[in-house]
Design an enzyme around this catalytic site. Sequence first.
Site, PDB file in Angstrom:
ATOM      1  N   TYR A   1       2.255 -12.508   5.874  1.00 57.84           N
ATOM      2  CA  TYR A   1       2.365 -11.283   5.605  1.00 57.84           C
ATOM      3  C   TYR A   1       3.532 -11.041   4.556  1.00 57.84           C
ATOM      4  O   TYR A   1       3.517 -10.216   3.493  1.00 57.84           O
ATOM      5  CB  TYR A   1       2.580 -10.275   6.743  1.00 57.84           C
ATOM      6  CG  TYR A   1       2.823  -8.925   6.584  1.00 57.84           C
ATOM      7  CD1 TYR A   1       1.846  -7.928   6.208  1.00 57.84           C
ATOM      8  CD2 TYR A   1       4.141  -8.148   6.768  1.00 57.84           C
ATOM      9  CE1 TYR A   1       1.820  -6.533   5.972  1.00 57.84           C
ATOM     10  CE2 TYR A   1       4.197  -6.812   6.711  1.00 57.84           C
ATOM     11  CZ  TYR A   1       2.940  -5.907   6.356  1.00 57.84           C
ATOM     12  OH  TYR A   1       2.883  -4.742   6.329  1.00 57.84           O
TER      13      TYR A   1
ATOM     14  N   GLY B   1      -7.144  -4.440 -11.251  1.00 61.42           N
ATOM     15  CA  GLY B   1      -8.290  -4.641 -12.116  1.00 61.42           C
ATOM     16  C   GLY B   1      -9.155  -3.405 -12.076  1.00 61.42           C
ATOM     17  O   GLY B   1      -9.233  -3.005 -13.070  1.00 61.42           O
TER      18      GLY B   1
ATOM     19  N   THR C   1       7.031   2.795  10.822  1.00 65.57           N
ATOM     20  CA  THR C   1       6.315   3.976  10.780  1.00 65.57           C
ATOM     21  C   THR C   1       5.706   4.132  12.146  1.00 65.57           C
ATOM     22  O   THR C   1       5.122   3.189  12.517  1.00 65.57           O
ATOM     23  CB  THR C   1       5.717   4.334   9.709  1.00 65.57           C
ATOM     24  OG1 THR C   1       6.652   4.169   8.481  1.00 65.57           O
ATOM     25  CG2 THR C   1       5.117   5.828   9.536  1.00 65.57           C
TER      26      THR C   1
ATOM     27  N   GLY D   1      -8.841  -1.281  11.125  1.00 63.19           N
ATOM     28  CA  GLY D   1      -8.928   0.105  11.247  1.00 63.19           C
ATOM     29  C   GLY D   1      -9.896   0.717  12.026  1.00 63.19           C
ATOM     30  O   GLY D   1     -10.878  -0.203  12.566  1.00 63.19           O
TER      31      GLY D   1
ATOM     32  N   LYS E   1      -5.037 -12.779   2.144  1.00 64.48           N
ATOM     33  CA  LYS E   1      -6.043 -12.434   1.028  1.00 64.48           C
ATOM     34  C   LYS E   1      -6.007 -11.031   0.750  1.00 64.48           C
ATOM     35  O   LYS E   1      -6.134 -10.835  -0.553  1.00 64.48           O
ATOM     36  CB  LYS E   1      -7.401 -12.822   1.800  1.00 64.48           C
ATOM     37  CG  LYS E   1      -7.716 -14.299   1.424  1.00 64.48           C
ATOM     38  CD  LYS E   1      -9.079 -14.677   2.268  1.00 64.48           C
ATOM     39  CE  LYS E   1     -10.075 -14.139   1.285  1.00 64.48           C
ATOM     40  NZ  LYS E   1     -11.614 -14.672   1.996  1.00 64.48           N
TER      41      LYS E   1
ATOM     42  N   ASP F   1     -12.445   0.761   3.701  1.00 66.55           N
ATOM     43  CA  ASP F   1     -11.957  -0.058   4.612  1.00 66.55           C
ATOM     44  C   ASP F   1     -13.022  -1.201   5.394  1.00 66.55           C
ATOM     45  O   ASP F   1     -14.176  -0.819   5.407  1.00 66.55           O
ATOM     46  CB  ASP F   1     -11.619   0.882   6.013  1.00 66.55           C
ATOM     47  CG  ASP F   1     -10.500   0.321   6.864  1.00 66.55           C
ATOM     48  OD1 ASP F   1     -10.602  -0.807   7.189  1.00 66.55           O
ATOM     49  OD2 ASP F   1      -9.338   0.871   6.993  1.00 66.55           O
ATOM     50  N   ASN F   2     -12.731  -2.385   5.610  1.00 65.16           N
ATOM     51  CA  ASN F   2     -13.367  -3.362   6.244  1.00 65.16           C
ATOM     52  C   ASN F   2     -13.356  -3.098   7.809  1.00 65.16           C
ATOM     53  O   ASN F   2     -14.335  -3.919   8.438  1.00 65.16           O
ATOM     54  CB  ASN F   2     -13.073  -4.649   5.985  1.00 65.16           C
ATOM     55  CG  ASN F   2     -11.826  -5.176   6.348  1.00 65.16           C
ATOM     56  OD1 ASN F   2     -11.120  -4.591   7.150  1.00 65.16           O
ATOM     57  ND2 ASN F   2     -11.390  -6.334   6.095  1.00 65.16           N
TER      58      ASN F   2
END
Length: 328
Positions: free
Chosen positions: A146, A103, A176, A37, A92, A32-33
């Site tokens: 989005y 990948g 959710t 979060g 992004k 996570d960046n």
Amino acid sequence: MKRVLITGGAGFLGSHLCDKFIKEGYYVIAMDNLITGSLKNIEHLFKLPNFEFYHHDVSTFVHVSGNLDYILHFASPASPIDYLKIPIQTLKVGSLGTHNLLGLAMQKKARLLIASTSEVYGDPLVHPQSEEYYGNVNTIGPRGVYDEAKRFQESMTMAYHRFHGLETRIARIFNTYGPRMRLNDGRVIPAFMGQALRGEDLTVFGDGLQTRSFCYVDDQVEGIYKLLLSDYELPVNIGNPDEITIKDFAEEIIKLTNSNQKILYKELPIDDPMQRQPDITLAKKVIGWEPRVNRKQGMQRTFTYFQSLTKEELLTSQHKDFSDYIGR
Ligand code: UDP
């Protein structure tokens, strides 16, 4: 021990998925960046020998050492206010981030599940929405960042599946809710809960006749888990078909929280979908899943969580509405 990478692992859904995979005996790597979060969501996992956390932005090259059996790509802002605040990152992570993870999945020979969304259906002209519906999306509207990133994500995932034979799964996740939702993410449940707990009126956008269908997080996580382990490679809706108007929902929350707040009507955000309800016939058929927790039970558990937050948390997370971000 099977090894799983969960991107967005410190987010609302990501952190619940970490819990689920730990419970099922996996080695879990959360990535996570931390833009949306929070480490608070996974704090309780750090002491475990089968849990690791990478502080990394998946929009740049992703490296993980050792083998991986599964990758779940859940990194992305996921609330309309978040994508208004960080539109480029939203684009992004759904496009470049997905490419990097595809990948990585190729290199590790891992199966990749991507978190897609009911937003691929846009403001739907078909009701309820089944997987066959192609959607009605405004590419250049504020939500387009989005919606289009997620649509591109699905296309790219299917291309890797068809061209490279990569094992992929696509979950189309409908609204959710549950514990660990961010109080200030602007979504309707944390907004109403925060307002009720602070003694403010509940802000209903538009006339409140737009509908949503809310799925409790434990049900959502179970659906995702089953889809990952299934053989089904095309998109599957995961959500709870129990539909309600936002106005009725506000009234339910006023009752649940025992607050005497009124409803305050505000302008409807641009491209806010008028109705949304998942058709889950396919999920029932191919993964044998349907939700079990009804709204009353789920909302009670969610309210208990929001009540456990400190006064300070409640006050520093004042809900802002869309006009603050789009200059109306
Ligand atoms: N909404 C509302 N008041 C709020 C926040 C949201 O009436 O304070 C409405 C919003 O306009 C939408 C619905 O609640 O019609 C669900 O919004 P949310 O942001 O939770 O998710 P969406 O399903 O639109 O992505």
